[in-house]
Write a protein that holds these residues in place. Structure first.
Motif, PDB file in Angstrom:
ATOM      1  N   MET A 173      10.331  10.279 -27.512  1.00  0.00           N
ATOM      2  CA  MET A 173       9.349   9.373 -26.765  1.00  0.00           C
ATOM      3  C   MET A 173       8.951  10.051 -25.585  1.00  0.00           C
ATOM      4  O   MET A 173       9.822  10.562 -24.711  1.00  0.00           O
ATOM      5  N   THR A 174       7.827  10.558 -25.308  1.00  0.00           N
ATOM      6  CA  THR A 174       7.245  10.997 -23.974  1.00  0.00           C
ATOM      7  C   THR A 174       6.805   9.932 -23.033  1.00  0.00           C
ATOM      8  O   THR A 174       6.042   9.248 -23.443  1.00  0.00           O
ATOM      9  N   HIS A 175       7.235  10.375 -21.908  1.00  0.00           N
ATOM     10  CA  HIS A 175       6.978   9.057 -20.938  1.00  0.00           C
ATOM     11  C   HIS A 175       5.846   9.715 -20.073  1.00  0.00           C
ATOM     12  O   HIS A 175       5.273  10.839 -20.157  1.00  0.00           O
ATOM     13  N   SER A 176       4.962   8.705 -19.574  1.00  0.00           N
ATOM     14  CA  SER A 176       3.618   8.965 -18.747  1.00  0.00           C
ATOM     15  C   SER A 176       3.585   8.157 -17.583  1.00  0.00           C
ATOM     16  O   SER A 176       4.319   6.991 -17.700  1.00  0.00           O
ATOM     17  N   ILE A 177       2.982   8.344 -16.523  1.00  0.00           N
ATOM     18  CA  ILE A 177       2.859   7.571 -15.481  1.00  0.00           C
ATOM     19  C   ILE A 177       1.964   6.528 -15.646  1.00  0.00           C
ATOM     20  O   ILE A 177       0.953   6.843 -16.231  1.00  0.00           O
ATOM     21  N   PRO A 178       2.523   5.407 -15.367  1.00  0.00           N
ATOM     22  CA  PRO A 178       1.221   4.023 -15.878  1.00  0.00           C
ATOM     23  C   PRO A 178      -0.139   4.187 -14.741  1.00  0.00           C
ATOM     24  O   PRO A 178       0.246   4.497 -13.830  1.00  0.00           O
ATOM     25  N   PRO A 179      -1.202   3.991 -15.266  1.00  0.00           N
ATOM     26  CA  PRO A 179      -2.201   3.830 -14.274  1.00  0.00           C
ATOM     27  C   PRO A 179      -1.873   2.732 -13.142  1.00  0.00           C
ATOM     28  O   PRO A 179      -1.259   1.606 -13.537  1.00  0.00           O
ATOM     29  N   LEU A 180      -2.601   2.807 -12.047  1.00  0.00           N
ATOM     30  CA  LEU A 180      -2.226   1.740 -10.890  1.00  0.00           C
ATOM     31  C   LEU A 180      -3.256   0.610 -11.200  1.00  0.00           C
ATOM     32  O   LEU A 180      -4.100   0.504 -11.977  1.00  0.00           O
ATOM     33  N   PRO A 181      -2.970  -0.673 -11.029  1.00  0.00           N
ATOM     34  CA  PRO A 181      -3.433  -1.855 -11.061  1.00  0.00           C
ATOM     35  C   PRO A 181      -4.471  -2.043 -10.222  1.00  0.00           C
ATOM     36  O   PRO A 181      -5.018  -3.173  -9.903  1.00  0.00           O
ATOM     37  N   TYR A 182      -4.920  -1.341  -9.316  1.00  0.00           N
ATOM     38  CA  TYR A 182      -5.681  -1.151  -8.109  1.00  0.00           C
ATOM     39  C   TYR A 182      -6.109   0.075  -7.728  1.00  0.00           C
ATOM     40  O   TYR A 182      -5.469   1.149  -8.113  1.00  0.00           O
ATOM     41  N   SER A 183      -7.067   0.396  -6.971  1.00  0.00           N
ATOM     42  CA  SER A 183      -7.588   1.522  -6.589  1.00  0.00           C
ATOM     43  C   SER A 183      -6.668   2.021  -5.373  1.00  0.00           C
ATOM     44  O   SER A 183      -5.853   1.533  -4.803  1.00  0.00           O
ATOM     45  N   TYR A 184      -6.760   3.498  -5.137  1.00  0.00           N
ATOM     46  CA  TYR A 184      -5.777   4.128  -4.289  1.00  0.00           C
ATOM     47  C   TYR A 184      -5.798   3.815  -2.935  1.00  0.00           C
ATOM     48  O   TYR A 184      -5.047   3.795  -2.063  1.00  0.00           O
ATOM     49  N   ASN A 185      -6.933   3.283  -2.430  1.00  0.00           N
ATOM     50  CA  ASN A 185      -7.222   2.793  -1.261  1.00  0.00           C
ATOM     51  C   ASN A 185      -7.126   1.432  -0.908  1.00  0.00           C
ATOM     52  O   ASN A 185      -7.326   0.719   0.063  1.00  0.00           O
ATOM     53  N   ALA A 186      -6.834   0.677  -1.963  1.00  0.00           N
ATOM     54  CA  ALA A 186      -6.858  -0.938  -2.120  1.00  0.00           C
ATOM     55  C   ALA A 186      -5.704  -1.439  -1.059  1.00  0.00           C
ATOM     56  O   ALA A 186      -5.854  -2.688  -0.689  1.00  0.00           O
ATOM     57  N   LEU A 187      -4.598  -0.687  -0.792  1.00  0.00           N
ATOM     58  CA  LEU A 187      -3.557  -1.273  -0.164  1.00  0.00           C
ATOM     59  C   LEU A 187      -3.976  -1.223   1.411  1.00  0.00           C
ATOM     60  O   LEU A 187      -2.831  -1.403   2.183  1.00  0.00           O
ATOM     61  N   GLU A 188      -4.815  -0.341   1.847  1.00  0.00           N
ATOM     62  CA  GLU A 188      -5.177  -0.076   3.248  1.00  0.00           C
ATOM     63  C   GLU A 188      -5.365  -1.320   3.970  1.00  0.00           C
ATOM     64  O   GLU A 188      -5.813  -2.337   3.231  1.00  0.00           O
ATOM     65  N   PRO A 189      -5.114  -1.474   5.427  1.00  0.00           N
ATOM     66  CA  PRO A 189      -4.797  -0.314   6.110  1.00  0.00           C
ATOM     67  C   PRO A 189      -3.085  -0.284   6.022  1.00  0.00           C
ATOM     68  O   PRO A 189      -2.333   0.712   6.808  1.00  0.00           O
ATOM     69  N   TYR A 190      -2.572  -0.960   5.280  1.00  0.00           N
ATOM     70  CA  TYR A 190      -0.815  -1.297   5.270  1.00  0.00           C
ATOM     71  C   TYR A 190      -0.185   0.167   4.653  1.00  0.00           C
ATOM     72  O   TYR A 190       0.732   0.546   5.127  1.00  0.00           O
ATOM     73  N   ILE A 191      -0.803   0.641   3.400  1.00  0.00           N
ATOM     74  CA  ILE A 191      -0.358   1.984   2.850  1.00  0.00           C
ATOM     75  C   ILE A 191      -1.793   2.626   2.693  1.00  0.00           C
ATOM     76  O   ILE A 191      -2.552   2.261   1.918  1.00  0.00           O
ATOM     77  N   SER A 192      -1.719   3.726   3.248  1.00  0.00           N
ATOM     78  CA  SER A 192      -3.203   4.711   3.337  1.00  0.00           C
ATOM     79  C   SER A 192      -3.304   5.352   1.668  1.00  0.00           C
ATOM     80  O   SER A 192      -2.453   5.503   0.908  1.00  0.00           O
ATOM     81  N   GLU A 193      -4.492   5.567   1.433  1.00  0.00           N
ATOM     82  CA  GLU A 193      -5.028   6.256   0.388  1.00  0.00           C
ATOM     83  C   GLU A 193      -4.353   7.365   0.083  1.00  0.00           C
ATOM     84  O   GLU A 193      -4.160   7.740  -0.985  1.00  0.00           O
ATOM     85  N   GLN A 194      -4.371   8.115   1.026  1.00  0.00           N
ATOM     86  CA  GLN A 194      -3.525   9.513   0.919  1.00  0.00           C
ATOM     87  C   GLN A 194      -1.943   9.327   0.563  1.00  0.00           C
ATOM     88  O   GLN A 194      -1.660  10.172  -0.572  1.00  0.00           O
ATOM     89  N   ILE A 195      -1.222   8.504   1.124  1.00  0.00           N
ATOM     90  CA  ILE A 195      -0.140   8.355   0.613  1.00  0.00           C
ATOM     91  C   ILE A 195       0.009   7.752  -0.823  1.00  0.00           C
ATOM     92  O   ILE A 195       0.793   8.112  -1.717  1.00  0.00           O
ATOM     93  N   MET A 196      -0.730   6.867  -1.179  1.00  0.00           N
ATOM     94  CA  MET A 196      -0.710   6.317  -2.611  1.00  0.00           C
ATOM     95  C   MET A 196      -1.235   7.301  -3.565  1.00  0.00           C
ATOM     96  O   MET A 196      -0.596   7.416  -4.693  1.00  0.00           O
ATOM     97  N   THR A 197      -2.232   8.052  -3.269  1.00  0.00           N
ATOM     98  CA  THR A 197      -2.626   9.185  -4.224  1.00  0.00           C
ATOM     99  C   THR A 197      -1.390  10.215  -4.345  1.00  0.00           C
ATOM    100  O   THR A 197      -1.252  10.515  -5.398  1.00  0.00           O
ATOM    101  N   LEU A 198      -0.883  10.648  -3.517  1.00  0.00           N
ATOM    102  CA  LEU A 198       0.258  11.623  -3.463  1.00  0.00           C
ATOM    103  C   LEU A 198       1.403  11.051  -4.150  1.00  0.00           C
ATOM    104  O   LEU A 198       2.056  11.652  -4.955  1.00  0.00           O
ATOM    105  N   HIS A 199       1.602   9.797  -3.830  1.00  0.00           N
ATOM    106  CA  HIS A 199       2.939   8.960  -4.193  1.00  0.00           C
ATOM    107  C   HIS A 199       2.822   8.912  -5.816  1.00  0.00           C
ATOM    108  O   HIS A 199       3.914   9.170  -6.748  1.00  0.00           O
ATOM    109  N   HIS A 200       1.639   8.640  -6.210  1.00  0.00           N
ATOM    110  CA  HIS A 200       1.359   8.385  -7.466  1.00  0.00           C
ATOM    111  C   HIS A 200       1.328   9.619  -8.495  1.00  0.00           C
ATOM    112  O   HIS A 200       2.111   9.681  -9.561  1.00  0.00           O
TER     113      HIS A 200
END
Length: 200
Positions: free
Chosen positions: A1-28
């Motif tokens: 079984m090959t694993h893969s990252i799940p898609p986010l249930p929101y956009s990369y900038n959706a958690l701003e201003p609390y978590i930045s788009e840059q962090i979310m993109t790199l993190h994911h």
């Protein structure tokens, strides 16, 4: 079984201003993807290993990267945009359990933040359900160790890659901010599943 990252249930900038788009993109796309790549490689090598010594040598990589994959997959659904209900704990079973155990949501936040900020190095802070005592507890795990002693209700990544680009070395500011995007609705689903399983 090959694993893969799940898609986010929101956009990369959706958690701003609390978590930045840059962090979310790199993190994911970078950090989580790296755990998945390494886990797939370790499991492929484990299948090909011909001796117990070779299999034992691979267990640390499977634990670390497998834990990273498990923890991050949970973490993404653990968050929700503040405009989409994130940060709001509504009346219900989870709120009742938090109030009964900690006294209030603010008291939980205080205990959780203090416990998680005290982690030396990297790790995770958790609100977990203890199936033995049937209560909520604040616990931590080191590195990418998954939470095995409790059922994870809410987990917060305290690795620097989760916050440094925005909060620098001030963990407490990150911990205070992340409560604004905690998905309590998802947490309540996990809590109800945990309570139901413990009754079996």
């Amino acid at each position: 079984m090959t694993h893969s990252i799940p898609p986010l249930p929101y956009s990369y900038n959706a958690l701003e201003p609390y978590i930045s788009e840059q962090i979310m993109t790199l993190h994911h796309t970078k950090h989580h993807q790296a755990y998945v790549n390494a886990l797939n490689a370790a499991e492929a090598n484990y299948i090909k290993a011909s001796t117990p010594k070779e299999r034992i040598a691979l267990q640390a990589a499977i634990r670390f990267n497998g834990g990273g994959h498990i923890n991050h997959s949970l973490f993404w659904t653990n968050l929700a945009p503040s405009k989409g209900g994130g940060g709001v704990l509504k009346e219900g079973p989870l709120k009742a359990a938090i109030d009964a155990t900690f006294g209030s949501l603010d008291a939980l936040k205080k205990e959780f933040n203090a416990t998680t900020a005290a982690i030396q190095g990297s790790g995770w802070g958790w609100l977990g359900y203890n199936p033995k005592s049937k209560t909520l507890e604040v616990v931590t795990t080191a590195n990418q160790d998954p939470l095995l002693s409790h059922v994870p209700i809410i987990g917060v990544d305290i690795w620097e890659h989760a916050f440094y680009l925005q909060y620098l070395n001030v963990k407490v500011d990150y911990l205070n901010a992340i409560w604004n995007v905690i998905n309590f609705e998802e947490g309540e689903k996990r809590y109800l599943e945990a309570v139901g399983a413990s009754k079996l």
